[in-house]
Scaffold this motif. Sequence first.
Motif, PDB file in Angstrom:
ATOM      1  N   TYR A  57       0.876  -1.169   0.000  1.00 44.86           N
ATOM      2  CA  TYR A  57       0.000   0.000   0.000  1.00 44.86           C
ATOM      3  C   TYR A  57       0.917   1.225   0.000  1.00 44.86           C
ATOM      4  CZ  TYR A  57      -4.065   2.879   1.259  1.00 44.86           C
ATOM      5  OH  TYR A  57      -5.098   3.805   1.258  1.00 44.86           O
ATOM      6  N   VAL A  58       1.067   1.839  -1.156  1.00 43.35           N
ATOM      7  CA  VAL A  58       2.007   2.955  -1.277  1.00 43.35           C
ATOM      8  C   VAL A  58       1.292   4.295  -1.159  1.00 43.35           C
ATOM      9  CG1 VAL A  58       3.564   1.620  -2.723  1.00 43.35           C
ATOM     10  CG2 VAL A  58       1.825   3.064  -3.799  1.00 43.35           C
ATOM     11  N   GLY A  59       2.066   5.324  -0.820  1.00 47.99           N
ATOM     12  CA  GLY A  59       1.490   6.652  -0.710  1.00 47.99           C
ATOM     13  C   GLY A  59       2.472   7.644  -0.129  1.00 47.99           C
ATOM     14  N   GLU A  60       1.972   8.816   0.167  1.00 46.51           N
ATOM     15  CA  GLU A  60       2.799   9.886   0.717  1.00 46.51           C
ATOM     16  C   GLU A  60       2.738   9.856   2.236  1.00 46.51           C
ATOM     17  OE1 GLU A  60       3.090  14.788   0.628  1.00 46.51           O
ATOM     18  OE2 GLU A  60       1.453  13.757  -0.418  1.00 46.51           O
ATOM     19  N   LEU A  61       3.893   9.833   2.865  1.00 46.29           N
ATOM     20  CA  LEU A  61       3.972   9.841   4.323  1.00 46.29           C
ATOM     21  C   LEU A  61       3.725  11.260   4.827  1.00 46.29           C
ATOM     22  CD1 LEU A  61       4.645   7.780   6.622  1.00 46.29           C
ATOM     23  CD2 LEU A  61       6.961   8.735   6.597  1.00 46.29           C
ATOM     24  N   LYS A  64       0.348  13.920  11.387  1.00 44.89           N
ATOM     25  CA  LYS A  64      -1.051  13.874  11.814  1.00 44.89           C
ATOM     26  C   LYS A  64      -1.802  15.175  11.506  1.00 44.89           C
ATOM     27  CE  LYS A  64      -0.917   9.738  13.521  1.00 44.89           C
ATOM     28  NZ  LYS A  64      -1.707   8.625  12.945  1.00 44.89           N
ATOM     29  N   GLU A  65      -1.118  16.289  11.608  1.00 42.49           N
ATOM     30  CA  GLU A  65      -1.751  17.585  11.332  1.00 42.49           C
ATOM     31  C   GLU A  65      -2.181  17.671   9.865  1.00 42.49           C
ATOM     32  OE1 GLU A  65      -0.779  22.396  11.603  1.00 42.49           O
ATOM     33  OE2 GLU A  65       0.607  20.936  12.480  1.00 42.49           O
ATOM     34  N   GLU A  66      -1.270  17.274   8.967  1.00 35.04           N
ATOM     35  CA  GLU A  66      -1.588  17.293   7.544  1.00 35.04           C
ATOM     36  C   GLU A  66      -2.666  16.255   7.223  1.00 35.04           C
ATOM     37  OE1 GLU A  66      -1.579  18.112   3.435  1.00 35.04           O
ATOM     38  OE2 GLU A  66      -1.051  19.270   5.220  1.00 35.04           O
ATOM     39  N   SER A  67      -2.607  15.131   7.903  1.00 36.72           N
ATOM     40  CA  SER A  67      -3.600  14.069   7.700  1.00 36.72           C
ATOM     41  C   SER A  67      -5.002  14.564   8.053  1.00 36.72           C
ATOM     42  CB  SER A  67      -3.248  12.859   8.567  1.00 36.72           C
ATOM     43  OG  SER A  67      -4.224  11.837   8.423  1.00 36.72           O
ATOM     44  N   GLU A  68      -5.102  15.271   9.172  1.00 39.32           N
ATOM     45  CA  GLU A  68      -6.393  15.809   9.604  1.00 39.32           C
ATOM     46  C   GLU A  68      -6.898  16.866   8.623  1.00 39.32           C
ATOM     47  OE1 GLU A  68      -8.488  17.856  13.558  1.00 39.32           O
ATOM     48  OE2 GLU A  68      -6.372  17.259  13.603  1.00 39.32           O
ATOM     49  N   ARG A  69      -5.968  17.702   8.128  1.00 36.52           N
ATOM     50  CA  ARG A  69      -6.344  18.747   7.169  1.00 36.52           C
ATOM     51  C   ARG A  69      -6.926  18.129   5.902  1.00 36.52           C
ATOM     52  NH1 ARG A  69      -5.138  21.181   2.697  1.00 36.52           N
ATOM     53  NH2 ARG A  69      -3.434  19.743   2.211  1.00 36.52           N
ATOM     54  N   GLY A  82     -20.788  14.006  -2.593  1.00 35.29           N
ATOM     55  CA  GLY A  82     -21.056  12.614  -2.252  1.00 35.29           C
ATOM     56  C   GLY A  82     -19.871  11.687  -2.433  1.00 35.29           C
ATOM     57  N   ASP A  83     -18.714  12.233  -2.799  1.00 33.35           N
ATOM     58  CA  ASP A  83     -17.508  11.426  -2.969  1.00 33.35           C
ATOM     59  C   ASP A  83     -16.783  11.348  -1.634  1.00 33.35           C
ATOM     60  OD1 ASP A  83     -15.253  10.130  -3.723  1.00 33.35           O
ATOM     61  OD2 ASP A  83     -14.373  11.810  -4.819  1.00 33.35           O
ATOM     62  N   ALA A  84     -16.874  10.177  -0.993  1.00 33.75           N
ATOM     63  CA  ALA A  84     -16.309  10.038   0.351  1.00 33.75           C
ATOM     64  C   ALA A  84     -15.069   9.152   0.386  1.00 33.75           C
ATOM     65  CB  ALA A  84     -17.366   9.490   1.304  1.00 33.75           C
ATOM     66  N   ALA A  85     -14.404   8.985  -0.743  1.00 33.42           N
ATOM     67  CA  ALA A  85     -13.231   8.109  -0.795  1.00 33.42           C
ATOM     68  C   ALA A  85     -12.064   8.723  -0.027  1.00 33.42           C
ATOM     69  CB  ALA A  85     -12.830   7.861  -2.243  1.00 33.42           C
ATOM     70  N   VAL A  86     -11.615   8.016   0.989  1.00 27.28           N
ATOM     71  CA  VAL A  86     -10.470   8.455   1.780  1.00 27.28           C
ATOM     72  C   VAL A  86      -9.467   7.312   1.815  1.00 27.28           C
ATOM     73  CG1 VAL A  86      -9.664   9.217   4.037  1.00 27.28           C
ATOM     74  CG2 VAL A  86     -11.906   9.949   3.223  1.00 27.28           C
ATOM     75  N   TYR A  87      -8.224   7.594   1.485  1.00 27.39           N
ATOM     76  CA  TYR A  87      -7.211   6.544   1.400  1.00 27.39           C
ATOM     77  C   TYR A  87      -6.074   6.761   2.394  1.00 27.39           C
ATOM     78  CZ  TYR A  87      -9.708   5.801  -2.979  1.00 27.39           C
ATOM     79  OH  TYR A  87     -10.691   5.590  -3.913  1.00 27.39           O
ATOM     80  N   ILE A  88      -6.358   7.452   3.492  1.00 26.80           N
ATOM     81  CA  ILE A  88      -5.344   7.718   4.507  1.00 26.80           C
ATOM     82  C   ILE A  88      -5.267   6.540   5.481  1.00 26.80           C
ATOM     83  CG2 ILE A  88      -4.658   9.232   6.391  1.00 26.80           C
ATOM     84  CD1 ILE A  88      -5.963  11.547   4.870  1.00 26.80           C
ATOM     85  N   PHE A  89      -4.079   5.999   5.631  1.00 21.09           N
ATOM     86  CA  PHE A  89      -3.847   4.797   6.416  1.00 21.09           C
ATOM     87  C   PHE A  89      -2.955   5.161   7.613  1.00 21.09           C
ATOM     88  CE2 PHE A  89      -4.319   0.189   5.195  1.00 21.09           C
ATOM     89  CZ  PHE A  89      -4.024  -0.322   6.455  1.00 21.09           C
ATOM     90  N   THR A  90      -3.365   4.783   8.817  1.00 23.48           N
ATOM     91  CA  THR A  90      -2.567   5.057  10.004  1.00 23.48           C
ATOM     92  C   THR A  90      -1.307   4.189  10.019  1.00 23.48           C
ATOM     93  OG1 THR A  90      -4.525   5.631  11.297  1.00 23.48           O
ATOM     94  CG2 THR A  90      -2.542   5.058  12.521  1.00 23.48           C
ATOM     95  N   ASP A  96       0.857   9.180   9.114  1.00 26.92           N
ATOM     96  CA  ASP A  96      -0.136   8.448   8.329  1.00 26.92           C
ATOM     97  C   ASP A  96       0.386   8.341   6.898  1.00 26.92           C
ATOM     98  OD1 ASP A  96      -1.782   8.298  10.510  1.00 26.92           O
ATOM     99  OD2 ASP A  96      -3.073   9.966   9.903  1.00 26.92           O
ATOM    100  N   LEU A  97      -0.248   7.484   6.116  1.00 27.51           N
ATOM    101  CA  LEU A  97       0.137   7.324   4.714  1.00 27.51           C
ATOM    102  C   LEU A  97      -1.073   7.641   3.851  1.00 27.51           C
ATOM    103  CD1 LEU A  97       2.755   6.253   3.259  1.00 27.51           C
ATOM    104  CD2 LEU A  97       1.496   4.137   2.901  1.00 27.51           C
ATOM    105  N   ASP A  98      -0.937   8.659   2.998  1.00 30.29           N
ATOM    106  CA  ASP A  98      -2.023   9.021   2.088  1.00 30.29           C
ATOM    107  C   ASP A  98      -1.838   8.264   0.785  1.00 30.29           C
ATOM    108  OD1 ASP A  98      -4.022  10.100   0.582  1.00 30.29           O
ATOM    109  OD2 ASP A  98      -3.423  12.188   0.835  1.00 30.29           O
TER     110      ASP A  98
END
Length: 202
Positions: A57-61, A64-69, A82-90, A96-98
Motif C-alpha cells: 500500500y504505497v502513498g505519501e507519508l 497527523k496535522e496534515e492528515s487531519e487537514r 457525495g464522494d467520500a473516498a479516503v485513502y489515509i492509512f494510520t 499516516d500514509l495518504d
Amino acid sequence: MADLSKKAEKQAKLIRKFKKMWERSQSELCEVRGSSIHGRGVYATRAIKKEEKIVEYVGELIDKEESERRANVQAEKAAQHGDAAVYIFTVDDDFDLDGNLPWNIARLINHSCEPNCEAWIDKHRIFIHALCDIKQGEELSFDYGFDIETWEDHPCRCGKKSCVGHIVSRSQWKELEKKKAEKHALSKKASKKIPAAKKSRR
C-alpha cells in the motif's frame, strides 16, 4: 540558467521517486476489476497462501496535522458531491500514509466483516498479506477499522454472514450493537401514532 537547472533536477528527482513508488505498488498476485461490494475491487490472479505478501500500500507519508487537514477537505467534498473516498492509512502515532495515488492498486481493496487480508506495517511502509488461504479469482478484502464515532457514514455491503451493516472496527462491534439498538428504539418511539383527538359534540 541556474534556476532552470535546479527546476529540471527537482522534476527529475520527483519523477524517479514516483517511478519507484509505482514499481513498489505493482503485483502479479492481484488485479483490479468491478466489485459487487463497492465500485472497483482487487482480485487474486492465482491461489495465495496464508501470510503471503500480496501487494504494498504505497502513498505519501504525512504527519497527523496534515492528515487531519486532508481528511477535513475530503469531508467537505463528500458533503458537496457525495464522494467520500479516503485513502489515509494510520502508520503510527506520528505519521499516516495518504494512498490517494492512481497507481496504488491496494487502495481499491474493499472492506469486509470477514476479511481475507490484513495490513502489516514495517517501519513506515504498509504491506497487504493474506489472512488465510485465498483462491484464484477471489476478491481481496481487509478490515478498515473505522472508529465507531462515524458509523452512520460508512454502511458495509460486504454481504458476509457476520456483516454488522457498517464499517466499524471489530473491537467495537458490541458497542455498535448498542448504538443501533438505541437508534432503533428512538425511531420506533417517534413513529408511534399520536392518538387522534376526540371530536367535541356541538
